[in-house]
Design a protein around this motif. Structure first.
Motif, PDB file in Angstrom:
ATOM      1  N   ASP A   7      15.212   8.184  -7.820  1.00 19.77           N
ATOM      2  CA  ASP A   7      15.531   8.975  -6.622  1.00 19.77           C
ATOM      3  C   ASP A   7      14.310   9.478  -5.850  1.00 19.77           C
ATOM      4  OD1 ASP A   7      18.096   8.379  -7.242  1.00 19.77           O
ATOM      5  OD2 ASP A   7      18.703  10.424  -7.783  1.00 19.77           O
ATOM      6  N   PRO A   8      13.316  10.081  -6.506  1.00 21.63           N
ATOM      7  CA  PRO A   8      12.178  10.554  -5.710  1.00 21.63           C
ATOM      8  C   PRO A   8      11.379   9.418  -5.076  1.00 21.63           C
ATOM      9  CG  PRO A   8      11.763  10.870  -8.059  1.00 21.63           C
ATOM     10  CD  PRO A   8      13.223  10.498  -7.921  1.00 21.63           C
ATOM     11  N   PHE A   9      11.332   8.272  -5.718  1.00 26.30           N
ATOM     12  CA  PHE A   9      10.627   7.122  -5.151  1.00 26.30           C
ATOM     13  C   PHE A   9      11.375   6.632  -3.906  1.00 26.30           C
ATOM     14  CE2 PHE A   9       8.451   3.208  -4.643  1.00 26.30           C
ATOM     15  CZ  PHE A   9       7.325   3.172  -5.463  1.00 26.30           C
ATOM     16  N   GLY A  22       0.798  -1.229   0.000  1.00 25.67           N
ATOM     17  CA  GLY A  22       0.000   0.000   0.000  1.00 25.67           C
ATOM     18  C   GLY A  22       0.827   1.273   0.000  1.00 25.67           C
ATOM     19  N   VAL A  23       1.953   1.263   0.705  1.00 29.22           N
ATOM     20  CA  VAL A  23       2.790   2.471   0.748  1.00 29.22           C
ATOM     21  C   VAL A  23       3.374   2.804  -0.635  1.00 29.22           C
ATOM     22  CG1 VAL A  23       4.898   3.489   1.732  1.00 29.22           C
ATOM     23  CG2 VAL A  23       3.264   2.277   3.222  1.00 29.22           C
ATOM     24  N   PRO A  24       3.978   1.834  -1.355  1.00 25.77           N
ATOM     25  CA  PRO A  24       4.481   2.137  -2.701  1.00 25.77           C
ATOM     26  C   PRO A  24       3.368   2.533  -3.674  1.00 25.77           C
ATOM     27  CG  PRO A  24       5.431   0.082  -1.884  1.00 25.77           C
ATOM     28  CD  PRO A  24       4.354   0.467  -0.927  1.00 25.77           C
ATOM     29  N   ALA A  25       2.149   2.049  -3.448  1.00 23.62           N
ATOM     30  CA  ALA A  25       1.027   2.462  -4.296  1.00 23.62           C
ATOM     31  C   ALA A  25       0.784   3.960  -4.134  1.00 23.62           C
ATOM     32  CB  ALA A  25      -0.222   1.665  -3.927  1.00 23.62           C
ATOM     33  N   MET A  26       0.826   4.421  -2.875  1.00 22.17           N
ATOM     34  CA  MET A  26       0.654   5.858  -2.628  1.00 22.17           C
ATOM     35  C   MET A  26       1.804   6.647  -3.260  1.00 22.17           C
ATOM     36  SD  MET A  26       1.920   8.594  -0.789  1.00 22.17           S
ATOM     37  CE  MET A  26       2.759   8.061   0.710  1.00 22.17           C
ATOM     38  N   ILE A  27       3.042   6.154  -3.118  1.00 20.96           N
ATOM     39  CA  ILE A  27       4.201   6.883  -3.660  1.00 20.96           C
ATOM     40  C   ILE A  27       4.116   6.966  -5.186  1.00 20.96           C
ATOM     41  CG2 ILE A  27       6.726   6.877  -3.898  1.00 20.96           C
ATOM     42  CD1 ILE A  27       6.824   5.487  -1.099  1.00 20.96           C
ATOM     43  N   GLY A  28       3.742   5.854  -5.825  1.00 13.86           N
ATOM     44  CA  GLY A  28       3.571   5.871  -7.289  1.00 13.86           C
ATOM     45  C   GLY A  28       2.509   6.871  -7.700  1.00 13.86           C
ATOM     46  N   ALA A  29       1.375   6.848  -6.965  1.00 14.21           N
ATOM     47  CA  ALA A  29       0.286   7.777  -7.275  1.00 14.21           C
ATOM     48  C   ALA A  29       0.749   9.226  -7.087  1.00 14.21           C
ATOM     49  CB  ALA A  29      -0.913   7.486  -6.378  1.00 14.21           C
ATOM     50  N   MET A  30       1.563   9.455  -6.047  1.00 14.84           N
ATOM     51  CA  MET A  30       2.092  10.804  -5.789  1.00 14.84           C
ATOM     52  C   MET A  30       2.980  11.272  -6.936  1.00 14.84           C
ATOM     53  SD  MET A  30       4.615  11.963  -2.632  1.00 14.84           S
ATOM     54  CE  MET A  30       5.965  10.868  -3.069  1.00 14.84           C
ATOM     55  N   LEU A  31       3.903  10.422  -7.391  1.00 18.96           N
ATOM     56  CA  LEU A  31       4.863  10.821  -8.423  1.00 18.96           C
ATOM     57  C   LEU A  31       4.197  11.035  -9.779  1.00 18.96           C
ATOM     58  CD1 LEU A  31       7.926   8.567  -7.471  1.00 18.96           C
ATOM     59  CD2 LEU A  31       7.528  10.972  -6.891  1.00 18.96           C
ATOM     60  N   VAL A  32       3.161  10.221 -10.065  1.00 16.96           N
ATOM     61  CA  VAL A  32       2.411  10.430 -11.308  1.00 16.96           C
ATOM     62  C   VAL A  32       1.575  11.707 -11.181  1.00 16.96           C
ATOM     63  CG1 VAL A  32       0.580   9.524 -12.808  1.00 16.96           C
ATOM     64  CG2 VAL A  32       2.383   7.981 -11.948  1.00 16.96           C
ATOM     65  N   SER A  33       0.946  11.873 -10.023  1.00 16.76           N
ATOM     66  CA  SER A  33       0.053  13.026  -9.827  1.00 16.76           C
ATOM     67  C   SER A  33       0.817  14.351  -9.875  1.00 16.76           C
ATOM     68  CB  SER A  33      -0.661  12.916  -8.473  1.00 16.76           C
ATOM     69  OG  SER A  33      -1.514  11.802  -8.467  1.00 16.76           O
ATOM     70  N   ASP A  34       2.009  14.386  -9.242  1.00 17.54           N
ATOM     71  CA  ASP A  34       2.733  15.672  -9.205  1.00 17.54           C
ATOM     72  C   ASP A  34       3.645  15.856 -10.416  1.00 17.54           C
ATOM     73  OD1 ASP A  34       5.131  14.276  -8.728  1.00 17.54           O
ATOM     74  OD2 ASP A  34       5.187  14.757  -6.587  1.00 17.54           O
ATOM     75  N   GLY A  35       3.600  14.917 -11.352  1.00 18.29           N
ATOM     76  CA  GLY A  35       4.284  15.110 -12.621  1.00 18.29           C
ATOM     77  C   GLY A  35       5.704  14.593 -12.685  1.00 18.29           C
ATOM     78  N   ARG A  36       6.275  14.198 -11.536  1.00 14.40           N
ATOM     79  CA  ARG A  36       7.659  13.730 -11.576  1.00 14.40           C
ATOM     80  C   ARG A  36       7.812  12.415 -12.335  1.00 14.40           C
ATOM     81  NH1 ARG A  36       9.525  14.212  -5.408  1.00 14.40           N
ATOM     82  NH2 ARG A  36       7.283  13.968  -5.049  1.00 14.40           N
ATOM     83  N   TRP A  37       6.769  11.615 -12.354  1.00 11.74           N
ATOM     84  CA  TRP A  37       6.787  10.340 -13.093  1.00 11.74           C
ATOM     85  C   TRP A  37       5.673  10.346 -14.149  1.00 11.74           C
ATOM     86  CZ3 TRP A  37       7.915   5.021 -10.395  1.00 11.74           C
ATOM     87  CH2 TRP A  37       9.212   5.014  -9.865  1.00 11.74           C
TER      88      TRP A  37
END
Lengths: 419, 419
Positions: free
Chosen positions: A396-398, A367-382
């Motif tokens: 690096d940001p992950f 669940g934690v990496p799911a949130m991190i992936g969603a964060m990086l896609v949402s904020d544009g870094r990924w």
């Protein structure tokens, strides 16, 4: 800053949603949607007052693409985080394309009924082409590559721990520790103890498939298939101790083989205790793992389903499981012309997870990496147009996210895997 | 010379009847009676032409005492050999008393429903008096002592192998080898291999009770109870090899303690392979040995009965079982003032039994002593008024019978039982 629609409200979903709500600076608004609205509402109630994220809920059948498309358009999020059931992946990807939003998930597609003729034919064809039994694979979702590219949308696949974090570890090792990675051994160790002589963390049918399917690994540009549980290693896991592991097929081997240049061998090992294996063997010997119905006193009963009814409910294991997981990757290769080997790993404590989010480490580490992936896609870094796995973006940001959000990692030099 | 009525037509009955028909000089006429007439008729057909014994058949519900009494009076045998089910013992004894004929059986009484309140209360009372769990016992049948005495009839109980032959071995050791027997260790070794990872020779529920019940033995005039499977020994069995054995309760301990003077300790050991025990443990761990119904998909299912449906039919094991049994008794004591120890035993080959009578050694080693007991009661050598176990008569003709009818025995000095 951004709105997220989360589909699913099970164990992993609850961890991911709780983590999103801890990260209100990114996730200012969040909608929890699942088939059972009451579960979404209960989670919303539990989280409200602990977070600045504005939570709403919705009832949705994720397989109903038009309804889901309408929900997405109506809520208008930046991305959809799919933490529902794997057989819903394609329907949710279709809805994301129709609604024009990014897509993140944690587990690759598999038909609800794996004996469905269309799925089975495609699966058998693919296994024949690959020359091995690809128990899990990305093929169905990689087929969406052009559609996401044309739509200018990102689909981030498998943003859990393994796959997910393990692939980010590979990208991080490639970026910071190696000029050339030669071998990758992914180690998945669950040192947890639920106190029962025998119980399974999830559906015993899936557990069974794992231990009874042939293993496979990537070597010198091709797949090598092994007999089930034929390759055994031990490793002395930090904070867990020495454990027996067996080589299994795992889906990230295929994507890493494509994306890590010059890699010569990739294997996946999972720990299994002797008692667990003995129980599985005995149950198989007496026919209790059979998936075909037998006639019993005039009733049609599937043995493994009867077994499942006898075993403790996996959901009941959380509060009573003690111990830790240790999951990571051993990399070997060259750096500045010299041979190098490192182990990058996370240790996660079942009881600490349970206290924080009400789930043991199995759900927490996904669940934690799911949130991190969603964060990086949402904020544009990924963000990039197409379908991607986690090793294809800047790690690096992950990696920073893992340290910040509850899954801190460690790098040690010269790990020793024992035959 | 004499007529015998045999009740029962199962595995043991078929061996006993076949053996009676080999012994036509004694058993000139024989009636096979059971609930299912067609089974009796099939066995009659198979035996006719191979024997001079005149065979007839009859349909009977052995629990119907008036009907059974009428059948006995009508056929007018010297004795009734009961090789039916143990819960029918008392009804058959009642009918023998009413009809005025002798009675022989191989297995002690137990209620059909062991949870029946009357049986359960009496059983619990007796266990409390004895101070241990008497899984099997003669108490119900010993209560017929006065009735048989007054009627001037013989009831010979437990004329199988163990109990039966093992008690004859004790009487024979007492008569020929010892002035005083101090200890008796009864060893029951089945070295047979049916080729399945797991199967049971008879109802798994009975197998389970054996391994999960407390053990008990007789020492210095009283019972000692142990935890289930707590006492382990090994013995190097002639023609089988070294096997693990565990101490269990067995009914002949109680009668031997009464009838062998000065005996200080009597124990019973049965061999169990590690794989068998591991399977039983795993099945117990997951609840598969449960005897109480659970609700499964709206149906009420008893786990151990579902397990039984999955396991190979015990009757199917006969043709595929290879290997041998070795059952006997180690006696220690004094002879002419010196210490002595001997092992008296029989070795029986599963495949040879199957070729001769169509049953493996488990049925054979019970059926042959049943015939010998019936012979000795019928021809008057073992007749006395009352209820008896096999160590209470002169052992010599029984021992001769064993050699003559397929269960030859051996005596070795100084056996070594290993802790």
């Amino acid at each position: 800053m951004s709105k997220l629609l989360v589909i699913g409200c099970g164990g992993v979903a609850q961890v991911a949603i709780t983590k999103c709500c801890q990260n209100s600076a990114v996730f200012t608004e969040l909608c929890i949607a699942s088939r059972t609205l009451s579960k979404c509402d209960a989670l919303k109630s539990a989280l409200e007052g602990t977070t600045q994220t504005k939570i709403t809920t919705a009832q949705i059948d994720a397989m109903d693409v038009p309804a889901l498309t309408a929900l997405i358009k109506d809520y208008n999020p930046v991305a959809v985080l799919n933490v529902a059931l794997p057989y819903q992946d394609l329907a949710i990807m279709d809805a994301c394309l129709a609604a024009g939003v990014h897509y993140i998930d944690t587990a690759n597609y598999e038909a609800e009924d794996t004996q469905d003729p269309t799925f089975k034919a495609a699966y058998d064809k693919r296994c024949a082409e690959l020359g091995f039994t690809a128990l899990f694979d990305y093929s169905w979702q990689w087929a969406y590559q052009e559609k996401f590219k044309e739509a200018g949308l990102t689909a981030l696949l498998g943003s859990g721990f393994d796959p997910g974090v393990t692939s980010v570890f590979a990208a991080y090792a490639q970026k910071h520790y190696f000029d050339e990675i030669h071998t990758i051994d992914i180690l998945d160790c669950n040192g947890g103890d639920h106190g029962y002589p025998f119980a399974t963390n999830f559906n015993p049918e899936i557990n069974l498939r794992e231990v009874s399917a042939p293993g496979s690994y990537w070597e010198n540009g091709k797949w090598v298939e092994t007999h089930p549980m034929a390759i055994h290693r031990t490793y002395d896991f930090d904070q867990v101790g020495t454990k027996d592991m067996y080589l299994l097929h795992h889906e990230e081997i295929e994507s890493l083989a494509k994306n890590i240049p010059n890699v010569k061998r990739i294997r996946f090992f999972m720990t299994f205790g002797q008692s667990y294996l003995t129980h599985m063997q005995c149950l198989e010997n007496v026919g209790l793992l059979g998936t075909e119905a037998i006639d019993f006193e005039g009733q049609s009963i599937v043995p493994i389903q009867f077994l499942k009814a006898l075993l403790p409910d996996p959901a009941s294991l959380g509060p009573r499981t003690v111990g830790k997981t240790n999951i990571g990757c051993i990399f070997t290769g060259l750096k500045d012309g010299k041979e190098r080997s490192i182990y990058i790993y996370n240790v996660c404590d079942h009881q600490e997870c349970y206290r924080e989010v009400g789930s043991q480490a199995i759900s927490y580490t996904t669940g934690v990496p799911a949130m991190i992936g969603a964060m990086l896609v949402s904020d544009g870094r990924w963000q990039d147009a197409g379908v991607f796995t986690t090793e294809q973006f800047d790690p690096d940001p992950f990696m920073e996210g893992l340290n910040a959000w509850g899954l801190p990692w460690t790098v040690v030099e010269n790990p020793t895997l024992v035959d």
